[in-house]
Design a protein around this motif. Structure first.
Motif, mmCIF file in Angstrom:
data_model
loop_
_atom_site.group_PDB
_atom_site.id
_atom_site.type_symbol
_atom_site.label_atom_id
_atom_site.label_comp_id
_atom_site.label_asym_id
_atom_site.label_seq_id
_atom_site.Cartn_x
_atom_site.Cartn_y
_atom_site.Cartn_z
ATOM 1 N N THR A 5 -2.950 0.327 5.966
ATOM 2 C CA THR A 5 -4.280 0.405 5.381
ATOM 3 C C THR A 5 -5.147 -0.700 5.955
ATOM 4 O O THR A 5 -4.640 -1.730 6.429
ATOM 5 N N GLU A 43 4.607 3.287 -2.314
ATOM 6 C CA GLU A 43 3.185 3.032 -2.545
ATOM 7 C C GLU A 43 2.310 4.203 -2.103
ATOM 8 O O GLU A 43 2.578 4.854 -1.096
ATOM 9 N N SER A 44 1.223 4.401 -2.833
ATOM 10 C CA SER A 44 0.150 5.289 -2.395
ATOM 11 C C SER A 44 -0.772 4.471 -1.487
ATOM 12 O O SER A 44 -0.704 3.234 -1.477
ATOM 13 N N PRO A 45 -1.663 5.139 -0.738
ATOM 14 C CA PRO A 45 -2.613 4.364 0.072
ATOM 15 C C PRO A 45 -3.431 3.374 -0.767
ATOM 16 O O PRO A 45 -3.627 2.231 -0.353
ATOM 17 N N GLN A 46 -3.866 3.805 -1.965
ATOM 18 C CA GLN A 46 -4.674 2.928 -2.811
ATOM 19 C C GLN A 46 -3.859 1.737 -3.315
ATOM 20 O O GLN A 46 -4.366 0.606 -3.359
ATOM 21 N N GLU A 47 -2.621 1.978 -3.709
ATOM 22 C CA GLU A 47 -1.773 0.876 -4.182
ATOM 23 C C GLU A 47 -1.520 -0.127 -3.066
ATOM 24 O O GLU A 47 -1.586 -1.349 -3.279
ATOM 25 N N CYS A 48 -1.237 0.374 -1.878
ATOM 26 C CA CYS A 48 -1.014 -0.505 -0.727
ATOM 27 C C CYS A 48 -2.265 -1.337 -0.451
ATOM 28 O O CYS A 48 -2.186 -2.555 -0.272
#
Length: 152
Positions: A5, A43-48
């Motif tokens: 990310t 992880e999701s992209p947002q969590e990462c």
């Protein structure tokens, strides 16, 4: 493919960038980049992205905007890299020192004067519209040799 990310934090016509000058054996050495990094398991992209923002800056991201996804064939030490590109204008906390480089708020009109990955300049165009972008950027010897983009 390694998933990563990158986020450009924005405030008052400025963007927070990281000058990568501290890390050993750094593919980004000497370049100005957004904050971000590799996914951790589950992880999701947002969590990462939120985790990376906090780890690298000390700031807590409250909301993110996703602008696109880019693939870099063979860029990451011979492996393909896939990167989600975000911006964040809703954050809180105090900026702290980063062990990977120097964080600095850069006036938006001065960004194009900084040494960056050539393809990263396209991301600033993505930020200006409300579309979702999907791209492939191929590098050879630190220079873009192929750029393909679709806009949705």
């Amino acid at each position: 493919m390694i998933l990563t990310t990158m986020c450009y934090l924005k405030r008052n016509h400025q963007t927070l960038l990281l000058h990568r000058i501290k890390k050993q054996k750094d593919i980004n050495e000497g370049k100005w980049i957004g904050v971000g990094g590799k996914f951790e398991a589950g992880e999701s992209p947002q969590e990462c992205m939120k985790r990376e923002i906090f780890e690298e800056t000390g700031l807590t991201a409250h909301s993110l905007k996703l602008h696109g996804f880019v693939s870099f064939p063979g860029l990451y030490y011979g492996e393909d890299e896939g990167m989600f590109i975000f911006t964040c204008e809703d954050f809180s906390g105090e900026l702290h020192e980063c062990d990977e480089g120097v964080l600095k708020w850069i006036d938006d009109q001065d960004i194009d004067k900084l040494p960056m990955w050539e393809g990263d300049y396209h991301f600033f165009e993505w930020i200006e519209d409300n579309d979702f972008h999907s791209a492939k950027i191929v590098y050879q010897d630190d220079h873009v040799v192929e750029y393909q983009e679709e806009v949705y």
